[in-house]
Design a protein around this motif. Structure first.
Motif, PDB file in Angstrom:
ATOM      1  N   HIS A  67      54.829 -69.384 -47.191  1.00 39.37           N
ATOM      2  CA  HIS A  67      55.478 -70.087 -48.293  1.00 39.37           C
ATOM      3  C   HIS A  67      56.673 -70.925 -47.863  1.00 39.37           C
ATOM      4  O   HIS A  67      57.006 -71.902 -48.514  1.00 39.37           O
ATOM      5  CB  HIS A  67      55.917 -69.089 -49.367  1.00 39.37           C
ATOM      6  CG  HIS A  67      54.765 -68.545 -50.146  1.00 39.37           C
ATOM      7  ND1 HIS A  67      54.126 -67.378 -49.803  1.00 39.37           N
ATOM      8  CD2 HIS A  67      54.109 -69.028 -51.223  1.00 39.37           C
ATOM      9  CE1 HIS A  67      53.139 -67.155 -50.650  1.00 39.37           C
ATOM     10  NE2 HIS A  67      53.099 -68.134 -51.515  1.00 39.37           N
ATOM     11  N   THR A  95      61.722 -80.645 -49.020  1.00 36.96           N
ATOM     12  CA  THR A  95      60.576 -79.752 -49.134  1.00 36.96           C
ATOM     13  C   THR A  95      60.961 -78.414 -49.767  1.00 36.96           C
ATOM     14  O   THR A  95      60.207 -77.842 -50.555  1.00 36.96           O
ATOM     15  CB  THR A  95      59.954 -79.521 -47.743  1.00 36.96           C
ATOM     16  OG1 THR A  95      59.541 -80.776 -47.222  1.00 36.96           O
ATOM     17  CG2 THR A  95      58.765 -78.585 -47.826  1.00 36.96           C
ATOM     18  N   VAL A  98      60.498 -78.289 -53.483  1.00 39.57           N
ATOM     19  CA  VAL A  98      59.137 -78.066 -53.983  1.00 39.57           C
ATOM     20  C   VAL A  98      58.745 -76.604 -53.834  1.00 39.57           C
ATOM     21  O   VAL A  98      58.082 -76.029 -54.690  1.00 39.57           O
ATOM     22  CB  VAL A  98      58.108 -78.922 -53.211  1.00 39.57           C
ATOM     23  CG1 VAL A  98      56.871 -79.115 -54.029  1.00 39.57           C
ATOM     24  CG2 VAL A  98      58.698 -80.237 -52.803  1.00 39.57           C
ATOM     25  N   ILE A  99      59.160 -76.014 -52.718  1.00 39.16           N
ATOM     26  CA  ILE A  99      58.795 -74.618 -52.469  1.00 39.16           C
ATOM     27  C   ILE A  99      59.363 -73.717 -53.570  1.00 39.16           C
ATOM     28  O   ILE A  99      58.656 -72.904 -54.160  1.00 39.16           O
ATOM     29  CB  ILE A  99      59.334 -74.159 -51.097  1.00 39.16           C
ATOM     30  CG1 ILE A  99      58.630 -74.940 -49.988  1.00 39.16           C
ATOM     31  CG2 ILE A  99      59.141 -72.665 -50.916  1.00 39.16           C
ATOM     32  CD1 ILE A  99      59.211 -74.701 -48.618  1.00 39.16           C
ATOM     33  N   ASP A 102      57.752 -73.511 -57.207  1.00 38.70           N
ATOM     34  CA  ASP A 102      56.730 -72.535 -57.552  1.00 38.70           C
ATOM     35  C   ASP A 102      56.495 -71.642 -56.341  1.00 38.70           C
ATOM     36  O   ASP A 102      55.875 -72.045 -55.371  1.00 38.70           O
ATOM     37  CB  ASP A 102      55.417 -73.238 -57.941  1.00 38.70           C
ATOM     38  CG  ASP A 102      54.386 -72.212 -58.388  1.00 38.70           C
ATOM     39  OD1 ASP A 102      54.628 -70.994 -58.210  1.00 38.70           O
ATOM     40  OD2 ASP A 102      53.348 -72.624 -58.924  1.00 38.70           O
ATOM     41  N   GLU A 107      53.184 -74.413 -50.753  1.00 35.01           N
ATOM     42  CA  GLU A 107      53.313 -75.817 -51.123  1.00 35.01           C
ATOM     43  C   GLU A 107      53.043 -76.764 -49.958  1.00 35.01           C
ATOM     44  O   GLU A 107      53.875 -77.587 -49.616  1.00 35.01           O
ATOM     45  CB  GLU A 107      54.712 -76.067 -51.688  1.00 35.01           C
ATOM     46  CG  GLU A 107      54.917 -75.540 -53.077  1.00 35.01           C
ATOM     47  CD  GLU A 107      54.228 -76.376 -54.144  1.00 35.01           C
ATOM     48  OE1 GLU A 107      53.658 -77.429 -53.802  1.00 35.01           O
ATOM     49  OE2 GLU A 107      54.272 -75.981 -55.317  1.00 35.01           O
ATOM     50  N   GLY A 110      52.700 -80.235 -51.432  1.00 35.47           N
ATOM     51  CA  GLY A 110      54.024 -80.668 -51.878  1.00 35.47           C
ATOM     52  C   GLY A 110      54.888 -81.099 -50.705  1.00 35.47           C
ATOM     53  O   GLY A 110      55.598 -82.100 -50.774  1.00 35.47           O
ATOM     54  N   THR A 162      56.746 -80.457 -57.826  1.00 31.06           N
ATOM     55  CA  THR A 162      56.050 -79.183 -58.006  1.00 31.06           C
ATOM     56  C   THR A 162      55.079 -79.237 -59.188  1.00 31.06           C
ATOM     57  O   THR A 162      53.907 -78.888 -59.026  1.00 31.06           O
ATOM     58  CB  THR A 162      57.042 -78.024 -58.185  1.00 31.06           C
ATOM     59  OG1 THR A 162      57.927 -78.027 -57.074  1.00 31.06           O
ATOM     60  CG2 THR A 162      56.321 -76.700 -58.272  1.00 31.06           C
ATOM     61  N   VAL A 165      51.980 -81.252 -58.318  1.00 32.47           N
ATOM     62  CA  VAL A 165      51.052 -80.536 -57.447  1.00 32.47           C
ATOM     63  C   VAL A 165      50.308 -79.462 -58.244  1.00 32.47           C
ATOM     64  O   VAL A 165      49.098 -79.277 -58.094  1.00 32.47           O
ATOM     65  CB  VAL A 165      51.797 -79.906 -56.255  1.00 32.47           C
ATOM     66  CG1 VAL A 165      50.858 -79.041 -55.435  1.00 32.47           C
ATOM     67  CG2 VAL A 165      52.397 -80.994 -55.384  1.00 32.47           C
ATOM     68  N   GLU A 166      51.035 -78.774 -59.101  1.00 37.48           N
ATOM     69  CA  GLU A 166      50.404 -77.746 -59.925  1.00 37.48           C
ATOM     70  C   GLU A 166      49.324 -78.338 -60.810  1.00 37.48           C
ATOM     71  O   GLU A 166      48.231 -77.808 -60.948  1.00 37.48           O
ATOM     72  CB  GLU A 166      51.457 -77.067 -60.820  1.00 37.48           C
ATOM     73  CG  GLU A 166      52.043 -75.832 -60.186  1.00 37.48           C
ATOM     74  CD  GLU A 166      53.180 -75.267 -61.016  1.00 37.48           C
ATOM     75  OE1 GLU A 166      53.323 -75.663 -62.197  1.00 37.48           O
ATOM     76  OE2 GLU A 166      53.923 -74.450 -60.479  1.00 37.48           O
TER      77      GLU A 166
END
Lengths: 605, 148
Positions: A67, A95, A98-99, A102, A107, A110, A162, A165-166
């Motif tokens: 993660h 980055t 984004v991590i 979620d 990611e 992401g 995020t 990407v989801e």
């Protein structure tokens, strides 16, 4: 050499080319970090529950690696592709946003968005402001601009990237869901394989297939759904195809990758190979389809999710009646994807496949084209203004990026700024970190010119032998200025501003025919400068083809003969006149760069 | 960062460039900036790509690999009034150096000073002032002028 970017035929950016470029970019973000993926995969395979040697303590490594570590590395690499070290750092910061957005899904995608995006933002920011930074404040500017912008980008990543990407992986999942509902299971490969390659495998696998599979398995004791994503066959086929028909680096690394993929179950390792050559996704899809079809034919299934998707985990989870079907399905899918991928790789003779060997070949071609336009010698560079037309960035490159290039960059930045040109950034780096881009002007030491050219074939190149007082700097500035059409001032002021000492009569008194040696005087506090003046004068004499020796001597070491011509400053001249009566003396204001010196050279033998 | 008085060595007489580099490197070692290994890395770097900068100055520093020997950022100065030749055997011209700046750079902390040195030394008559300087303070003063 001056590779003129504007004169190169623009490649047609067909859709295919664009996809290829996109894939290559994604793959080059992942490839350098494969080791981290392997480390994670091995920990997972060995120490996770259900692994070969379960160990809860060590298994704690898996989640942070997956993660945090890997996405940050990808973001870092992606940032560096766009904007070197500064880009890399800010890519990593972005980055993390984004991590944190979620924490449930890794990611990767992401990171692939956020890394380059963050670096790009910083690059634009620097283009706007870097040239305005006062000398001496570079470091403060560099650190704080990255830090503040990084923070903002991390927040934006969390709030915007995020969810995007989801949403994307949600879309994929519902597409898979829809296909399953109409009982066309093999067709799910059309969605699953591309999604896997974009590192959405976990989202799809754990998000939809596994839950549905568990439901089925609870009812009938096995489910084929566990295999849709975990089947190692398609990836194996592609990697094997690379083993036989790949090129360069990709070929060399494929066998190891195949072993890690098939026995270690780390599917991630084959994704970059597909990204390198996106058309290969067809092979993966057909492999996945035929595999799933075979599983269904044999009515085969797994008892539970096989994670990681290695052949070992798959066989361990295979339902008692399904061994034949599972093995057949894996083999069929591997065979199909191998055949298709081999066909693609064999047919493919294009060189822009992004692998190392091809790149090298490309480079050789470019070099061959530019033959005849050899690296220019220091003084004869014929800089056409045309080749400067696209320049928006100057990079000084040296070996380690520690000293020489930093000095050169400071000087040129100063000159560029003084010339009133404010839309061009001047930075420095190590040659090894140069990368080809449009609008680049690369300045290097002559020893490194060749390497710089290889790294950046489309840039304008200037090589200097003297980082401190190269006439090239003024040339560069003059060319840039000519373009921006600022009112012109003489490009070179050094040397010309020094007025000729009005002493033509001084020379008239000298009897040049009798002179056998030219001397500079070491006296009092003038040791080093005499050394330098001697060297400069020797150089001038040599260039003019003159033979009279030039020496630096102590003030009390001279023979009092008229075959000595002593070049001295006014103070030293007086001193000499007291001690000697026969030597000939020329008094200059500056023993290093007086116009009179050139006059002397002309008259000497 | 600032140039320190004990990092300046005046009036040295050496016959080879390696000796000059070792002097500059030893100052860095004595100043607690690097460990001994860095000096070899400086020599190696200079053999690989010359650190002769023109205008009678050279800025020997380590290779990329040599960075592991650096403890903190530092710059040393060695004045060689009689000059020393930095050229390789296959160079056509002599590359006479009168002022050597030894450099150990961490995190780009040295760049500001280096950039001052560059601006100052781009005028050869300024280098002559450095080469003629009679005290460490004089050198420090000369280089500080640039920032202003």
């Amino acid at each position: 050499m001056q590779a003129d970017t504007s004169s190169k035929p623009k490649k047609k950016s067909s859709l295919k080319a664009k996809v290829q470029k996109f894939g290559t970019a994604l793959s080059s973000m992942v490839m350098p970090n494969i080791a981290a993926i392997i480390a994670w995969g091995l920990v997972t395979a060995i120490f996770m529950e259900g692994g070969w040697a379960p160990n809860a303590t060590i298994a704690k490594l898996t989640s942070p690696m997956l993660h945090y570590l890997i996405p940050i590395l990808i973001g870092y690499t992606g940032g560096r592709m766009v904007y070197d070290e500064r880009g890399a750092l800010i890519g990593a910061i972005g980055t993390l946003g984004v991590i944190v957005g979620d924490l449930n899904i890794p990611e990767f995608l992401g990171a692939m968005i956020m890394g380059p995006l963050s670096a790009w933002c910083l690059k634009k920011f620097d283009q706007a402001f870097q040239s305005k930074v006062k000398s001496g404040f570079e470091m403060i500017y560099n650190n704080f601009s990255s830090g503040i912008l990084g923070l903002i980008l991390a927040i934006l990543g969390m709030l915007i990237v995020t969810p995007v990407v989801e949403w994307g992986s949600g879309l994929m999942s519902s597409a898979v869901d829809a296909i399953m509902k109409v009982h066309l299971l093999p067709l799910t490969a059309i969605i699953i394989e591309p999604a896997k390659v974009l590192f959405l495998n976990n989202a799809i696998g754990n998000g939809i297939l596994v839950p549905l599979g568990i439901e089925q398995a609870a009812k009938v004791g096995k489910s084929v759904l566990f295999l849709l994503e975990a089947n190692p066959g398609p990836g194996l086929g592609i990697l094997l195809a690379f083993c036989f028909f790949g090129k360069g680096d990709a070929k060399g690394s494929a066998p190891g990758a195949a072993i890690i993929h098939f026995f270690g179950g780390i599917h991630e390792i084959y994704f970059p190979y597909i990204l390198m050559k996106p058309i290969l996704i067809v092979a993966a899809i057909l492999g996945g389809m035929s595999g799933t079809f075979t599983f269904q034919l044999f009515n085969a299934g797994l008892k539970a999710a096989a994670s990681p998707g290695s052949i070992i985990a798959v066989l361990a989870m295979t339902a008692k009646d399904s061994y034949l079907g599972i093995i057949a399905g894996v083999l069929v899918s591997a065979a199909v994807s191998f055949l298709v991928a081999s066909f693609i790789l064999k047919r493919d003779k294009s060189t822009d496949s992004g692998d190392l060997a091809a790149k090298q070949k490309q480079m050789e071609q470019m070099k061959a084209e530019s033959k005849g336009k050899e690296m220019p010698s220091t003084d004869e560079v014929r800089t056409s203004i045309n080749s400067y037309a696209n320049v928006n960035k100057i990079i000084f490159a040296c070996d380690a990026g520690m000293g020489s290039s930093a000095m050169g960059a400071s000087l040129l930045r100063d000159k560029v700024k003084k010339a009133g040109i404010d839309n061009i950034s001047v930075t420095n780096t190590a040659v090894s970190r140069l990368k080809d881009e449009a609008g680049l002007l690369v300045v290097t030491q002559e020893e490194l010119a060749e390497r710089a050219l290889e790294k950046t074939p489309s840039a304008v190149h200037v090589s200097v032998d003297n980082f401190l007082s190269s006439p090239k700097y003024d040339e560069i500035v003059a060319n840039l200025k000519a373009l921006s059409q600022v009112t012109d001032t003489p490009a070179s002021e050094i040397g010309e501003s020094k007025k000729v000492a009005a002493s033509g009569d001084q020379l008239a008194k000298i009897d040049f025919s009798s002179i056998k040696e030219v001397n500079f005087i070491r006296h009092d506090q003038h040791q080093g400068s005499a050394t330098m003046a001697t060297s400069i004068f020797q150089d001038k004499m040599a260039k003019a083809g003159k033979k009279t020796p030039v020496k630096a001597v102590r003030i009390n070491e001279l023979d009092d003969e008229n075959d000595h011509l002593v070049i001295a400053t006014k103070a030293a001249g007086k001193n000499l006149a007291v001690r000697y009566s026969n030597i000939q003396i020329v008094v200059v204001k500056d023993i290093l760069q007086d116009k009179l010196l050139d006059e002397l050279v002309k008259k000497l033998n | 960062m600032e140039l320190k008085k004990d990092m300046i060595l005046l009036n040295q007489d050496v016959t080879t460039r390696d000796q000059a580099i070792r002097l500059a490197g030893q100052l860095l070692v004595d100043g607690g900036c690097v460990d001994e290994g860095y000096i070899d890395s400086m020599i190696a770097r200079n053999e690989d790509v010359s650190t002769y900068m023109g205008n009678f100055i050279a800025i020997p520093h380590g290779t990329d690999e040599g960075k592991k020997h650096i403890k903190k950022t530092g710059i040393s100065v060695v004045q060689i009034p009689m000059g020393v030749d930095f050229s390789n055997d296959d160079d056509a011209n002599e590359q006479l150096v009168t002022v050597v700046f030894g450099i150990a750079g961490l995190n780009n902390e040295h760049l500001q000073l280096l950039s001052q040195i560059a601006l100052f030394c781009s005028d050869v008559s300024n280098v002559a002032k450095l080469a003629d300087a009679q005290s460490a303070d004089e050198i420090i003063d000369l280089l500080q002028e640039v920032g202003k």
